[in-house]
Design a protein around this motif. Structure first.
Motif, PDB file in Angstrom:
ATOM      1  N   ASN A  16       1.237  -1.374   0.025  1.00 13.81           N
ATOM      2  CA  ASN A  16      -0.351   0.028  -0.277  1.00 13.81           C
ATOM      3  C   ASN A  16       0.791   1.147  -0.001  1.00 13.81           C
ATOM      4  O   ASN A  16       1.977   1.502   0.614  1.00 13.81           O
ATOM      5  CB  ASN A  16      -0.733  -0.264   1.157  1.00 13.81           C
ATOM      6  CG  ASN A  16      -2.254  -0.866   1.338  1.00 13.81           C
ATOM      7  OD1 ASN A  16      -2.146  -1.988   2.503  1.00 13.81           O
ATOM      8  ND2 ASN A  16      -3.202  -0.873   0.158  1.00 13.81           N
ATOM      9  N   GLY A  17       0.173   2.225  -0.883  1.00 16.29           N
ATOM     10  CA  GLY A  17       1.277   3.385  -0.661  1.00 16.29           C
ATOM     11  C   GLY A  17       2.412   2.956  -1.433  1.00 16.29           C
ATOM     12  O   GLY A  17       3.504   4.444  -0.689  1.00 16.29           O
ATOM     13  N   GLY A  40       3.312   3.243  -4.845  1.00 11.85           N
ATOM     14  CA  GLY A  40       3.089   4.161  -5.980  1.00 11.85           C
ATOM     15  C   GLY A  40       2.513   3.246  -7.269  1.00 11.85           C
ATOM     16  O   GLY A  40       2.798   4.022  -8.577  1.00 11.85           O
ATOM     17  N   LYS A  41       1.489   2.414  -7.267  1.00  7.61           N
ATOM     18  CA  LYS A  41       1.568   1.795  -8.756  1.00  7.61           C
ATOM     19  C   LYS A  41       0.222   2.631  -9.222  1.00  7.61           C
ATOM     20  O   LYS A  41       0.740   3.155 -10.365  1.00  7.61           O
ATOM     21  CB  LYS A  41       1.134   0.294  -7.866  1.00  7.61           C
ATOM     22  CG  LYS A  41       1.412  -0.475  -7.246  1.00  7.61           C
ATOM     23  CD  LYS A  41       1.187  -1.790  -6.741  1.00  7.61           C
ATOM     24  CE  LYS A  41      -0.186  -1.511  -5.795  1.00  7.61           C
ATOM     25  NZ  LYS A  41       0.523  -1.069  -4.036  1.00  7.61           N
ATOM     26  N   THR A  42      -1.042   2.974  -7.963  1.00  6.41           N
ATOM     27  CA  THR A  42      -2.036   3.637  -8.613  1.00  6.41           C
ATOM     28  C   THR A  42      -1.203   5.401  -9.417  1.00  6.41           C
ATOM     29  O   THR A  42      -1.302   5.573 -11.055  1.00  6.41           O
ATOM     30  CB  THR A  42      -3.182   4.196  -7.956  1.00  6.41           C
ATOM     31  OG1 THR A  42      -3.800   2.422  -7.097  1.00  6.41           O
ATOM     32  CG2 THR A  42      -4.070   5.016  -8.045  1.00  6.41           C
ATOM     33  N   THR A  43      -0.162   5.249  -8.511  1.00  7.19           N
ATOM     34  CA  THR A  43      -0.057   6.784  -9.527  1.00  7.19           C
ATOM     35  C   THR A  43       0.383   6.730 -10.681  1.00  7.19           C
ATOM     36  O   THR A  43       0.889   7.989 -11.393  1.00  7.19           O
ATOM     37  CB  THR A  43       1.535   7.003  -8.027  1.00  7.19           C
ATOM     38  OG1 THR A  43       0.374   7.885  -6.806  1.00  7.19           O
ATOM     39  CG2 THR A  43       1.519   8.902  -8.372  1.00  7.19           C
ATOM     40  N   GLU A  77      -5.960  -2.926  -9.687  1.00  8.96           N
ATOM     41  CA  GLU A  77      -6.163  -4.392  -8.556  1.00  8.96           C
ATOM     42  C   GLU A  77      -7.729  -4.384  -8.474  1.00  8.96           C
ATOM     43  O   GLU A  77      -8.929  -4.508  -8.314  1.00  8.96           O
ATOM     44  CB  GLU A  77      -6.568  -3.575  -7.409  1.00  8.96           C
ATOM     45  CG  GLU A  77      -4.750  -2.525  -6.811  1.00  8.96           C
ATOM     46  CD  GLU A  77      -4.529  -2.761  -5.176  1.00  8.96           C
ATOM     47  OE1 GLU A  77      -5.842  -3.316  -4.194  1.00  8.96           O
ATOM     48  OE2 GLU A  77      -3.819  -2.129  -5.203  1.00  8.96           O
ATOM     49  N   GLU A 133      -8.569   2.161  -9.778  1.00  6.47           N
ATOM     50  CA  GLU A 133      -8.631   2.172  -8.658  1.00  6.47           C
ATOM     51  C   GLU A 133      -9.917   2.207  -8.172  1.00  6.47           C
ATOM     52  O   GLU A 133     -10.386   3.051  -8.029  1.00  6.47           O
ATOM     53  CB  GLU A 133      -7.274   1.636  -8.057  1.00  6.47           C
ATOM     54  CG  GLU A 133      -7.459   0.944  -6.374  1.00  6.47           C
ATOM     55  CD  GLU A 133      -6.352   1.855  -5.663  1.00  6.47           C
ATOM     56  OE1 GLU A 133      -5.461   0.995  -4.903  1.00  6.47           O
ATOM     57  OE2 GLU A 133      -6.416   2.800  -5.713  1.00  6.47           O
ATOM     58  N   GLN A 160      -2.239  -5.528  -5.651  1.00 10.29           N
ATOM     59  CA  GLN A 160      -1.702  -6.063  -4.516  1.00 10.29           C
ATOM     60  C   GLN A 160      -2.018  -7.816  -3.944  1.00 10.29           C
ATOM     61  O   GLN A 160      -0.523  -8.653  -3.322  1.00 10.29           O
ATOM     62  CB  GLN A 160      -3.442  -5.925  -3.389  1.00 10.29           C
ATOM     63  CG  GLN A 160      -3.380  -4.159  -2.856  1.00 10.29           C
ATOM     64  CD  GLN A 160      -2.693  -4.251  -1.983  1.00 10.29           C
ATOM     65  OE1 GLN A 160      -1.696  -4.629  -1.103  1.00 10.29           O
ATOM     66  NE2 GLN A 160      -2.394  -2.370  -1.839  1.00 10.29           N
TER      67      GLN A 160
HETATM   68  N1  LIG Z   1      -4.340  12.836  -4.237  1.00 10.07           N
HETATM   69  C1  LIG Z   1      -2.870  12.565  -3.416  1.00 10.07           C
HETATM   70  N2  LIG Z   1      -2.532  13.688  -2.594  1.00 10.07           N
HETATM   71  C2  LIG Z   1      -1.098  13.456  -1.427  1.00 10.07           C
HETATM   72  N3  LIG Z   1      -0.477  11.572  -1.682  1.00 10.07           N
HETATM   73  C3  LIG Z   1      -1.107  11.317  -2.274  1.00 10.07           C
HETATM   74  C4  LIG Z   1      -2.373  11.638  -3.184  1.00 10.07           C
HETATM   75  N4  LIG Z   1      -2.679  10.045  -4.141  1.00 10.07           N
HETATM   76  C5  LIG Z   1      -1.529   8.984  -3.271  1.00 10.07           C
HETATM   77  N5  LIG Z   1      -1.004   9.922  -2.567  1.00 10.07           N
HETATM   78  C6  LIG Z   1       0.349   9.261  -2.018  1.00 10.07           C
HETATM   79  O1  LIG Z   1       1.390   8.886  -3.187  1.00 10.07           O
HETATM   80  C7  LIG Z   1       1.898   7.511  -2.602  1.00 10.07           C
HETATM   81  C8  LIG Z   1       1.942   6.516  -3.526  1.00 10.07           C
HETATM   82  O2  LIG Z   1       0.091   6.220  -3.563  1.00 10.07           O
HETATM   83  P1  LIG Z   1      -0.703   5.680  -4.717  1.00 10.07           P
HETATM   84  O3  LIG Z   1      -2.014   5.402  -4.801  1.00 10.07           O
HETATM   85  O4  LIG Z   1       0.456   5.565  -5.623  1.00 10.07           O
HETATM   86  O5  LIG Z   1      -0.367   3.942  -3.393  1.00 10.07           O
HETATM   87  P2  LIG Z   1      -0.308   2.589  -4.642  1.00 10.07           P
HETATM   88  O6  LIG Z   1       0.574   1.454  -4.697  1.00 10.07           O
HETATM   89  O7  LIG Z   1      -1.234   2.719  -5.538  1.00 10.07           O
HETATM   90  O8  LIG Z   1      -1.231   1.959  -2.478  1.00 10.07           O
HETATM   91  P3  LIG Z   1      -2.280   1.139  -2.587  1.00 10.07           P
HETATM   92  O9  LIG Z   1      -2.147  -0.494  -3.177  1.00 10.07           O
HETATM   93  O10 LIG Z   1      -3.454   1.425  -1.307  1.00 10.07           O
HETATM   94  O11 LIG Z   1      -3.501   1.694  -3.667  1.00 10.07           O
HETATM   95  C9  LIG Z   1       1.173   7.901  -1.062  1.00 10.07           C
HETATM   96  O12 LIG Z   1       2.356   7.719   0.003  1.00 10.07           O
HETATM   97  C10 LIG Z   1      -0.365   8.173  -1.259  1.00 10.07           C
HETATM   98  O13 LIG Z   1      -0.618   8.833   0.340  1.00 10.07           O
END
Ligand SMILES: Nc1ncnc2c1ncn2[C@@H]1O[C@H](COP(=O)(O)OP(=O)(O)OP(=O)(O)O)[C@@H](O)[C@H]1O
Ligand SMILES: [Mg+2]
Lengths: 293, 235
Positions: free
Chosen positions: B38-39, B41-44, B161, B85, B193
Motif C-alpha cells: 500500500n502506498g 505508488g502503483k496507482t500513481t 487492482e 482503482e 495487491q
Molecule cells: N491525492 C494525493 N495527495 C497526496 N498524496 C497522495 C495522493 N495520492 C496518493 N498519494 C501518496 O502517494 C503515495 C503513492 O500512492 P498510490 O495511491 O500510488 O499507492 P498504491 O501503490 O496505489 O497503493 P494501494 O495499493 O494502497 O492502492 C502514497 O504515499 C500516497 O499517500
C-alpha cells in the motif's frame, strides 16, 4: 378565484426562476461551482434585447435570438477567462472570482448604459384572457412564459438523457477524471454547460423584463439570488429539482405577497427555504446517496 | 522498441515525492504486473501514464508518441485504456450508458457490436443492461469497469487492482477474463495487491517500494524470489 389567480401569476414568475435555476444547477453539477455572475448575464441579456428592439427596431424573435447568442458567448468567455484558470484551486477562490465577475458586469453596464432604468416593451402584446366573468385574468405573457419554460425543461431533459454531449455532461458531473479516461474532453463539456446556462439566462431575461417592463444594471441580482435559492431548494445539481424549486418559489412568493405581506415576502420565502433545508439538507430532489466507492 | 516505454518519471503530490525516477517497459503481447505494498505508488504510475497526473521529468512513449505531451482524454484514441482503482463506474448512469461512455471515441455504428463483444465476456452485464450502475454489486461494478474500458478497443489495457474486494470465485473469473483478453491480443499492465494471482498470469513483473522499482524479473522468477515471497506472498 383569487387563489387561482395567484397560482397562475406565481407559476409564471416561478417559470422565470426555474429557467435561471436550471442554468445555476447545471453549472454547479458539472463545474462544481456557484456562478454568482449568472444573474448578471440575465441583465446583459435584457439590455441586448432592449437595444435590438428599441434602437434597431428588430422583431422580438430576432432580438431574443441575438440576446441568446451573445449571452451564450459571454458565458463561455467568462468561464474560459475567469474560472478555467482556477479549476485546481479552492472553491472559495472561484466563488470570490464569480462575485468579482458579477460586479464587473454590473459596473460595466452602468458605465455603458447608465444606471437609470430603461423602459422595456414586453415582447408579447399586453393582452389578457378573462375567465369566469372577468374574475380571473391571465396575461398572454404568463401563458407564454409557462409554455416556454415547459418546452425548455422537456428539451433539456431529452438532451441530457439521450444526446452524446448530454451523457458526457452527466459523466463529468459524477467523476471528471474517469470521464477523461473515457475520452471525454472535460473542458469542452464545461464550456457547453456554460453556453447552455447563459443562453437560458438570456431567455429568462427577456421574459423577466417583459413582465416588469423596466431594466437597470442591477436587474439580475434579485432573480439571480432567488433562482439560486430555488436550485438549492430543489436540490443543487438536479435539473428536475431546479425546475420544481423555481416554480414553488414563484408560487410561494406570490401567495405570501397576496395573502400576507408584500414587504416581508422575501423574508418569508427565504425562511421557508431554511426550514426545508433543515428537514431535507440535500433539497427536495437532491441526490440521496453520494457515490459508492 | 517496446509498446510502452516509461523513462525516469518523477511524480509529486505537492511536496510529497511519490514516484522517484521510475523506468519500465511493456512489450506488445505481454502481461506485465506491478506489485508493491500500500502506498508504494502503483496507482500513481498508472494515473501518470493516463495523463491524469503530470511527471516532472522523463518520457512515456506509447507506440512512438510521448504521452506526457498528450491530454488524458486523447489516450483512448491511441489505444490505451485504464480501469481505475475502485472501479469508478458512473453510479447514476445505467450499465448501457456506462458502456457507451467507454466507447465515447468510437463511431456510433460500432457501438452495438462492441457492446455485444463485452456482453460475451460478461454475460451478467447483459442481464443488467438497464440497471443503474450504482446499484450493482462490487463484482458487477468491476466487470462493468472492465467492459467499459474494452469498449474503446484498447491495444494496451491497464488494470488497477481488479480483484480488490471480490470473493475468491469472482477473482478467478476476473483473472480468467484477463487471460482471454490477452489471448485475443490485448497487452496488459496489471497492478495488484494479490501478488500471487498477478504473477501467475504475468510474463514479467516489477516490484515497487516507496516510489522506486526495487526488482524486475520474469514472473516465475519473482514467484520464487525470497524477498518477494516474504514481503508479498506470505512467506
Ligand atoms: N491525492 C494525493 N495527495 C497526496 N498524496 C497522495 C495522493 N495520492 C496518493 N498519494 C501518496 O502517494 C503515495 C503513492 O500512492 P498510490 O495511491 O500510488 O499507492 P498504491 O501503490 O496505489 O497503493 P494501494 O495499493 O494502497 O492502492 C502514497 O504515499 C500516497 O499517500
Ligand atoms: Mg493503488
Amino acid at each position: 378565484m383569487t387563489f387561482l389567480q395567484f397560482l397562475i401569476t406565481g407559476l409564471s414568475l416561478g417559470s422565470v426562476y426555474a429557467i435561471i435555476a436550471l442554468g445555476y444547477t447545471m453549472v454547479y453539477g458539472i463545474a462544481k461551482m456557484l456562478n454568482f455572475a449568472h444573474g448578471d448575464i440575465i441583465m446583459v441579456g435584457a439590455y441586448l434585447a432592449y437595444f435590438a428592439m428599441g434602437k434597431y427596431n428588430l422583431p422580438a424573435l430576432v432580438a431574443v435570438m441575438i440576446s441568446v447568442l451573445v449571452c451564450t458567448l459571454l458565458g463561455v468567455v467568462v468561464e474560459r477567462l475567469a474560472y478555467k484558470p482556477l479549476r485546481k484551486v479552492s472553491s472559495l477562490s472561484v466563488l470570490i472570482t464569480a462575485i468579482g465577475v458579477s460586479y464587473l458586469l454590473q459596473n460595466g453596464a452602468q458605465l455603458l448604459w447608465s444606471s437609470a432604468p430603461k423602459m422595456f416593451t414586453s415582447i408579447i402584446p399586453p393582452n389578457t384572457i378573462r375567465l369566469f366573468d372577468g374574475q380571473l385574468t391571465i396575461t398572454h405573457l404568463s401563458i407564454f412564459t409557462i409554455v416556454v419554460t415547459l418546452a425548455i425543461m422537456i428539451a433539456l431533459t431529452l438532451f441530457v438523457n439521450n444526446s452524446k454531449m448530454g451523457k458526457a455532461m452527466r459523466a463529468c458531473s459524477e467523476d471528471k477524471d474517469t470521464a477523461r479516461l473515457m475520452g471525454i474532453n472535460v473542458d469542452t463539456t464545461i464550456s457547453v454547460t456554460f453556453a447552455i446556462g447563459s443562453g437560458l439566462a438570456a431567455i429568462a431575461a427577456v421574459l423577466y423584463a417583459s413582465a416588469y417592463q423596466s431594466i437597470s444594471p442591477t436587474l439580475g441580482s434579485m432573480p439571480g439570488i432567488k433562482a439560486f435559492t430555488a436550485a438549492v431548494f430543489g436540490g443543487i445539481g438536479s435539473m428536475p429539482g431546479a425546475f420544481l424549486g423555481g416554480l414553488l418559489l414563484g408560487v410561494i412568493e406570490t401567495l405570501v405577497k397576496g395573502y400576507l405581506t408584500t414587504q416581508l415576502s422575501d423574508a418569508f420565502v427565504f425562511g421557508i427555504l431554511i426550514i426545508i433545508l433543515l428537514v431535507k439538507p440535500n433539497g427536495l430532489l437532491g441526490h440521496k446517496y453520494s457515490e459508492k466507492v | 522498441m517496446a509498446m510502452l516505454e516509461v523513462r525516469n518519471i518523477n511524480v509529486y503530490y505537492g511536496s510529497i515525492h511519490a514516484i522517484k525516477g521510475i523506468s519500465f517497459d511493456v512489450d506488445e503481447g505481454e502481461i506485465i504486473s506491478l506489485i508493491g505494498a500500500n502506498g508504494a505508488g502503483k496507482t500513481t504510475i498508472l494515473n501518470t501514464v493516463s495523463g491524469l497526473l503530470p511527471s516532472k521529468s522523463g518520457e512515456i512513449n506509447f507506440m512512438g508518441q510521448n504521452l506526457l505531451k498528450i491530454p488524458a482524454h486523447k489516450m483512448v484514441t491511441l489505444g490505451l485504456a485504464h480501469v481505475p482503482e475502485g472501479r469508478h463506474v458512473f453510479t447514476r448512469m445505467s450499465v448501457r450508458e456506462n458502456l457507451e461512455m467507454g466507447g465515447f471515441s468510437v463511431p456510433r455504428e460500432e457501438l452495438n457490436g462492441l457492446m455485444e463483444e463485452v456482453f460475451r465476456h460478461f454475460p451478467r452485464l447483459k442481464e443488467r443492461e438497464n440497471q443503474i450502475a450504482g446499484t450493482l454489486s462490487g463484482g458487477e461494478q468491476q466487470m462493468l469497469a472492465m467492459g467499459r474500458a474494452l469498449m474503446s478497443k484498447p491495444r494496451l489495457l491497464m488494470l488497477d487492482e481488479p480483484s480488490m474486494g471480490l470473493s475468491p470465485i469472482l477473482v478467478d473469473e476476473i483473472f480468467s477474463i484477463i487471460r482471454q483478453l490477452h489471448q485475443q491480443g490485448t497487452t496488459i499492465l496489471l497492478v495488484e495487491q494479490n501478488a500471487r494471482m498477478a504473477l501467475s498470469i504475468a510474463d514479467r513483473g516489477y516490484v515497487l517500494e516507496t516510489g522506486k522499482i526495487v526488482l524486475s524479473a520474469a514472473a516465475d522468477e519473482l514467484l520464487h524470489n525470497d524477498m518477494v515471497r516474504k514481503a508479498y506472498l506470505g512467506g
